[in-house]
Design a protein around this motif. Structure first.
Motif, PDB file in Angstrom:
ATOM      1  N   LEU A  72       5.495  14.395   5.303  1.00 47.80           N
ATOM      2  CA  LEU A  72       4.247  14.906   4.744  1.00 47.80           C
ATOM      3  C   LEU A  72       4.122  14.541   3.265  1.00 47.80           C
ATOM      4  O   LEU A  72       3.050  14.128   2.801  1.00 47.80           O
ATOM      5  CB  LEU A  72       4.186  16.425   4.918  1.00 47.80           C
ATOM      6  CG  LEU A  72       2.957  17.129   4.347  1.00 47.80           C
ATOM      7  CD1 LEU A  72       1.682  16.615   4.994  1.00 47.80           C
ATOM      8  CD2 LEU A  72       3.081  18.650   4.537  1.00 47.80           C
ATOM      9  N   VAL A  73       5.220  14.663   2.527  1.00 48.38           N
ATOM     10  CA  VAL A  73       5.221  14.277   1.111  1.00 48.38           C
ATOM     11  C   VAL A  73       4.890  12.792   0.969  1.00 48.38           C
ATOM     12  O   VAL A  73       4.077  12.387   0.127  1.00 48.38           O
ATOM     13  CB  VAL A  73       6.582  14.598   0.455  1.00 48.38           C
ATOM     14  CG1 VAL A  73       6.645  14.045  -0.966  1.00 48.38           C
ATOM     15  CG2 VAL A  73       6.832  16.096   0.447  1.00 48.38           C
ATOM     16  N   GLY A  74       5.516  11.958   1.812  1.00 43.37           N
ATOM     17  CA  GLY A  74       5.254  10.519   1.771  1.00 43.37           C
ATOM     18  C   GLY A  74       3.806  10.184   2.063  1.00 43.37           C
ATOM     19  O   GLY A  74       3.214   9.316   1.419  1.00 43.37           O
ATOM     20  N   ALA A  75       3.217  10.885   3.043  1.00 43.73           N
ATOM     21  CA  ALA A  75       1.817  10.639   3.394  1.00 43.73           C
ATOM     22  C   ALA A  75       0.877  11.025   2.259  1.00 43.73           C
ATOM     23  O   ALA A  75      -0.171  10.402   2.063  1.00 43.73           O
ATOM     24  CB  ALA A  75       1.452  11.416   4.662  1.00 43.73           C
ATOM     25  N   ILE A  76       1.247  12.046   1.483  1.00 47.68           N
ATOM     26  CA  ILE A  76       0.401  12.510   0.392  1.00 47.68           C
ATOM     27  C   ILE A  76       0.449  11.563  -0.803  1.00 47.68           C
ATOM     28  O   ILE A  76      -0.572  11.311  -1.450  1.00 47.68           O
ATOM     29  CB  ILE A  76       0.818  13.939  -0.033  1.00 47.68           C
ATOM     30  CG1 ILE A  76       0.473  14.933   1.084  1.00 47.68           C
ATOM     31  CG2 ILE A  76       0.147  14.343  -1.343  1.00 47.68           C
ATOM     32  CD1 ILE A  76       0.987  16.333   0.840  1.00 47.68           C
ATOM     33  N   ILE A  77       1.638  10.995  -1.092  1.00 46.71           N
ATOM     34  CA  ILE A  77       1.776  10.164  -2.290  1.00 46.71           C
ATOM     35  C   ILE A  77       1.471   8.694  -2.042  1.00 46.71           C
ATOM     36  O   ILE A  77       1.474   7.894  -2.978  1.00 46.71           O
ATOM     37  CB  ILE A  77       3.198  10.284  -2.890  1.00 46.71           C
ATOM     38  CG1 ILE A  77       4.244   9.680  -1.931  1.00 46.71           C
ATOM     39  CG2 ILE A  77       3.531  11.720  -3.222  1.00 46.71           C
ATOM     40  CD1 ILE A  77       5.658   9.658  -2.508  1.00 46.71           C
ATOM     41  N   VAL A  78       1.186   8.314  -0.795  1.00 42.27           N
ATOM     42  CA  VAL A  78       1.030   6.895  -0.483  1.00 42.27           C
ATOM     43  C   VAL A  78      -0.224   6.288  -1.110  1.00 42.27           C
ATOM     44  O   VAL A  78      -0.230   5.112  -1.492  1.00 42.27           O
ATOM     45  CB  VAL A  78       1.043   6.665   1.046  1.00 42.27           C
ATOM     46  CG1 VAL A  78      -0.238   7.193   1.703  1.00 42.27           C
ATOM     47  CG2 VAL A  78       1.223   5.191   1.375  1.00 42.27           C
ATOM     48  N   THR A  79      -1.297   7.074  -1.252  1.00 46.46           N
ATOM     49  CA  THR A  79      -2.558   6.517  -1.773  1.00 46.46           C
ATOM     50  C   THR A  79      -2.425   5.942  -3.182  1.00 46.46           C
ATOM     51  O   THR A  79      -2.806   4.785  -3.416  1.00 46.46           O
ATOM     52  CB  THR A  79      -3.676   7.575  -1.725  1.00 46.46           C
ATOM     53  OG1 THR A  79      -3.947   7.897  -0.361  1.00 46.46           O
ATOM     54  CG2 THR A  79      -4.948   7.051  -2.373  1.00 46.46           C
ATOM     55  N   PRO A  80      -1.914   6.686  -4.167  1.00 43.98           N
ATOM     56  CA  PRO A  80      -1.769   6.074  -5.496  1.00 43.98           C
ATOM     57  C   PRO A  80      -0.789   4.909  -5.518  1.00 43.98           C
ATOM     58  O   PRO A  80      -0.942   3.975  -6.321  1.00 43.98           O
ATOM     59  CB  PRO A  80      -1.274   7.235  -6.376  1.00 43.98           C
ATOM     60  CG  PRO A  80      -0.722   8.243  -5.432  1.00 43.98           C
ATOM     61  CD  PRO A  80      -1.511   8.105  -4.183  1.00 43.98           C
ATOM     62  N   ILE A  81       0.205   4.931  -4.628  1.00 41.43           N
ATOM     63  CA  ILE A  81       1.188   3.844  -4.615  1.00 41.43           C
ATOM     64  C   ILE A  81       0.557   2.547  -4.123  1.00 41.43           C
ATOM     65  O   ILE A  81       0.711   1.488  -4.744  1.00 41.43           O
ATOM     66  CB  ILE A  81       2.404   4.224  -3.734  1.00 41.43           C
ATOM     67  CG1 ILE A  81       3.126   5.428  -4.337  1.00 41.43           C
ATOM     68  CG2 ILE A  81       3.375   3.049  -3.619  1.00 41.43           C
ATOM     69  CD1 ILE A  81       4.288   5.916  -3.508  1.00 41.43           C
ATOM     70  N   VAL A  82      -0.176   2.601  -3.016  1.00 47.38           N
ATOM     71  CA  VAL A  82      -0.802   1.374  -2.493  1.00 47.38           C
ATOM     72  C   VAL A  82      -1.921   0.901  -3.409  1.00 47.38           C
ATOM     73  O   VAL A  82      -2.263  -0.283  -3.424  1.00 47.38           O
ATOM     74  CB  VAL A  82      -1.337   1.565  -1.062  1.00 47.38           C
ATOM     75  CG1 VAL A  82      -0.213   1.837  -0.085  1.00 47.38           C
ATOM     76  CG2 VAL A  82      -2.383   2.659  -0.992  1.00 47.38           C
ATOM     77  N   LYS A  83      -2.493   1.818  -4.178  1.00 45.22           N
ATOM     78  CA  LYS A  83      -3.550   1.434  -5.111  1.00 45.22           C
ATOM     79  C   LYS A  83      -2.986   0.581  -6.246  1.00 45.22           C
ATOM     80  O   LYS A  83      -3.551  -0.459  -6.596  1.00 45.22           O
ATOM     81  CB  LYS A  83      -4.216   2.682  -5.685  1.00 45.22           C
ATOM     82  CG  LYS A  83      -5.221   2.382  -6.798  1.00 45.22           C
ATOM     83  CD  LYS A  83      -5.780   3.664  -7.398  1.00 45.22           C
ATOM     84  CE  LYS A  83      -6.710   3.358  -8.567  1.00 45.22           C
ATOM     85  NZ  LYS A  83      -7.259   4.599  -9.181  1.00 45.22           N
ATOM     86  N   PHE A  84      -1.860   1.008  -6.832  1.00 46.34           N
ATOM     87  CA  PHE A  84      -1.313   0.323  -7.996  1.00 46.34           C
ATOM     88  C   PHE A  84      -0.402  -0.849  -7.641  1.00 46.34           C
ATOM     89  O   PHE A  84      -0.361  -1.845  -8.351  1.00 46.34           O
ATOM     90  CB  PHE A  84      -0.550   1.321  -8.879  1.00 46.34           C
ATOM     91  CG  PHE A  84      -1.435   2.306  -9.575  1.00 46.34           C
ATOM     92  CD1 PHE A  84      -2.281   1.911 -10.594  1.00 46.34           C
ATOM     93  CD2 PHE A  84      -1.448   3.639  -9.190  1.00 46.34           C
ATOM     94  CE1 PHE A  84      -3.114   2.819 -11.235  1.00 46.34           C
ATOM     95  CE2 PHE A  84      -2.274   4.555  -9.820  1.00 46.34           C
ATOM     96  CZ  PHE A  84      -3.110   4.151 -10.849  1.00 46.34           C
ATOM     97  N   PHE A  85       0.329  -0.730  -6.531  1.00 44.12           N
ATOM     98  CA  PHE A  85       1.311  -1.754  -6.204  1.00 44.12           C
ATOM     99  C   PHE A  85       0.888  -2.669  -5.061  1.00 44.12           C
ATOM    100  O   PHE A  85       1.501  -3.714  -4.864  1.00 44.12           O
ATOM    101  CB  PHE A  85       2.657  -1.099  -5.854  1.00 44.12           C
ATOM    102  CG  PHE A  85       3.292  -0.355  -6.987  1.00 44.12           C
ATOM    103  CD1 PHE A  85       3.903  -1.037  -8.028  1.00 44.12           C
ATOM    104  CD2 PHE A  85       3.270   1.021  -7.022  1.00 44.12           C
ATOM    105  CE1 PHE A  85       4.496  -0.357  -9.075  1.00 44.12           C
ATOM    106  CE2 PHE A  85       3.856   1.724  -8.067  1.00 44.12           C
ATOM    107  CZ  PHE A  85       4.459   1.032  -9.099  1.00 44.12           C
ATOM    108  N   GLY A  86      -0.128  -2.286  -4.308  1.00 44.99           N
ATOM    109  CA  GLY A  86      -0.522  -3.093  -3.174  1.00 44.99           C
ATOM    110  C   GLY A  86       0.231  -2.714  -1.915  1.00 44.99           C
ATOM    111  O   GLY A  86       1.190  -1.950  -1.944  1.00 44.99           O
ATOM    112  N   ARG A  87      -0.202  -3.305  -0.783  1.00 45.13           N
ATOM    113  CA  ARG A  87       0.389  -2.948   0.511  1.00 45.13           C
ATOM    114  C   ARG A  87       1.807  -3.498   0.651  1.00 45.13           C
ATOM    115  O   ARG A  87       2.747  -2.784   1.003  1.00 45.13           O
ATOM    116  CB  ARG A  87      -0.471  -3.492   1.648  1.00 45.13           C
ATOM    117  CG  ARG A  87      -1.753  -2.728   1.944  1.00 45.13           C
ATOM    118  CD  ARG A  87      -2.688  -2.572   0.793  1.00 45.13           C
ATOM    119  NE  ARG A  87      -4.033  -2.197   1.200  1.00 45.13           N
ATOM    120  CZ  ARG A  87      -4.854  -1.503   0.429  1.00 45.13           C
ATOM    121  NH1 ARG A  87      -4.473  -1.096  -0.777  1.00 45.13           N
ATOM    122  NH2 ARG A  87      -6.075  -1.219   0.845  1.00 45.13           N
TER     123      ARG A  87
END
Length: 508
Positions: A72-87
């Motif tokens: 659940l923590v991973g699912a919540i933080i994934v949006t800013p990560i993929v935004k800044f670092f890419g897929r």
């Protein structure tokens, strides 16, 4: 359409991501007795007395279920990560969590600390939560629409392969022994290292490069690599057409996505499919498997080997789904999978209730278990991830995957928390609860879900426009009414990027 780079990217991405999710679902089953003994010995060494049964059960339940909290923590933080670092870079960085978790869990016995094992399960859950959002996002954006469903099923296939691998490595002849169980967790490092070695040589998502990084030259090279052809002008124009319809490519937040009327039914459908994905009762099937095999007269020492049949059926069904999804479509496989689960849950309930009165009914129960697993993997096991990637435009996709991941992991946790009470109260009739959930999911999808096979993201949006009671042009206007650019400004910006040498004349 299956270029070498596309195949390598999908296999490498899935092996270091969804494979590990499936592996960690099953890896704790085989060494459970030895891990509980380790907990007891550690407790006795620290406090001078053995741990009571209720505390030991609580510690073990935390060890198993806390994986979902990390997810659940991973699912919540994934949006800013993929935004800044890419897929792609997100998948690579995610290996830090996997390797850290593997080291903590594998050295917990040597260090005499069961806290290390529990912490490792949390961190491994974070890795799974990120990968189950970033991987489908990456695969949906690098694949041509003609094979997007098949490529998306790679996620589900590798989850099944991971489960099966965990069962195989947990056999007594391999790592399923008291002195070897830490190696089961150390093996997590291998897929992570393979992904770290191979994935950097493959391109980032071309849609991400074009729509979010505005790097047309790199997007063109990425399309050429993944599609295996030089002329990618059609693909570039298709993505740019989506951009022109969107009016902007600024990422949408979860709150903005939930408030956007133009994607209301897409969000509801993702919530329903992801909820049913976890609540359909497959976890209950794993809980009952050993007991049913025992009732059928199978020797206790033989059960681990017979259980391998469940992992094998799961993998074969997922592969079958990947092969036929582009011919049959998402809709029949998903609705048909839930429908078949309803039938086999009903038969399983009857056979379990009457199995002591008829000698051959336990074998019918075994057949029903395998049939339920196969039905799940044919459709519900992987298509929800595919649909989440297909339903939303580029700027909406990260928020959509966060919503899908949150529903997925919360449902996972709810099943783990409530199922023992459901099973205790209803006994064998507990499967009727799951049959009802599957029936409700199939009914909803029958009336709401459009077919997305061979459709562009723009066409899928059009399919939902009527149900959302909004024109397609209104869809993006609801996002940032005060910030959207005019079409003329966008065309001017794109022309400027061409003049600056960021794209080739042929593409224009």
């Amino acid at each position: 359409n299956w270029s070498g780079s596309l195949i390598v990217a999908s296999l490498t991405g899935a092996f270091g991501s969804s494979f590990l999710y499936g592996y960690n679902l099953s890896v704790v089953n085989a060494p459970a007795v030895y891990i509980k003994k380790f907990y007891n010995e550690t407790w006795e060494r620290r406090y001078g007395f053995s741990v009571d049964e209720s505390t030991l059960t609580l510690l073990w339940s935390i060890t198993v279920s806390i994986f979902a909290i990390g997810g659940l923590v991973g699912a919540i933080i994934v949006t800013p990560i993929v935004k800044f670092f890419g897929r792609k870079c997100t998948l690579l960085l995610n290996n830090v969590f996997a390797v850290t978790a593997a080291l903590l869990m594998s050295f917990s016995l040597l260090a005499g600390s069961f806290e290390m094992l529990i912490l490792g399960r949390v961190i491994m859950g974070v890795d799974a939560g990120i990968s189950l959002s970033a991987l489908p996002m990456y695969l949906s954006e690098i694949s041509p629409k003609e094979i997007r469903g098949s490529l998306g099923q790679v996620t589900a296939i590798f989850i099944c392969i991971g489960v099966f691998t965990g069962q195989v490595l947990g056999l007594p002849e391999i790592f399923g022994q008291e002195s070897r169980w830490p190696y089961l967790f150390a093996a997590i490092i291998v897929p992570s290292l393979i992904q770290v070695v191979i994935l950097p040589f493959l391109p980032e998502s071309p849609r991400y490069l074009l729509l979010e990084k505005h790097n047309t030259s790199k997007a063109e090279k990425a399309f050429q690599t993944f599609l295996g052809k030089d002329d990618v002008s059609h693909e570039i124009e298709e993505v740019l057409a989506e951009s022109r319809v969107q009016r902007n490519t600024k990422l949408v937040s979860i709150l903005q996505l939930l408030r956007t009327r133009a994607v209301r039914w897409q969000v509801i459908t993702v919530v329903v499919t992801m909820g049913c994905y976890q609540l359909c009762g497959l976890n209950a099937i794993w809980y009952y498997t050993n007991n049913i095999f025992s009732e059928a007269g199978i020797n206790h020492e033989t059960i681990p080997y017979v259980t391998l049949s469940t992992g094998a059926v799961e993998t074969l069904a997922a592969v079958f789904s990947g092969l036929v999804i582009e011919r049959l479509g998402r809709r029949p496989l998903l609705i048909g999978g839930f429908g078949l689960m309803v039938v086999f849950f009903a038969v399983l309930t009857v056979s379990l209730t009457l199995q002591k009165t008829v000698h051959w009914l336990p074998y019918l129960s075994i057949f029903c278990i395998l049939a339920i697993i196969a039905s799940f993997c044919i459709g519900p096991g992987g298509i929800p991830f595919v649909l989440t990637g297909e339903f939303f435009q580029q700027s909406q996709r990260p928020a959509a995957f966060m919503i899908a991941g949150t529903v997925n992991w919360l449902s996972n946790f709810v099943v783990g928390l409530l199922f023992p009470f459901i099973q205790s109260g209803l006994q064998t009739y507990c499967f009727l609860v799951f049959a009802a959930i599957c029936f409700a999911g199939a009914t909803y999808l029958f009336f709401v879900l459009p077919e997305t096979k061979n459709k562009t993201f723009h066409e899928i949006s059009q399919a939902f426009a009527k149900r959302n009671k909004v024109s397609l042009e209104m869809q993006e206007m609801n996002h940032y009414p005060g910030e959207r650019k005019s079409s003329a400004e966008q065309e001017s910006n794109f022309t400027s990027s061409v003049d600056n040498g960021e794209t080739k004349k042929g593409i224009v």
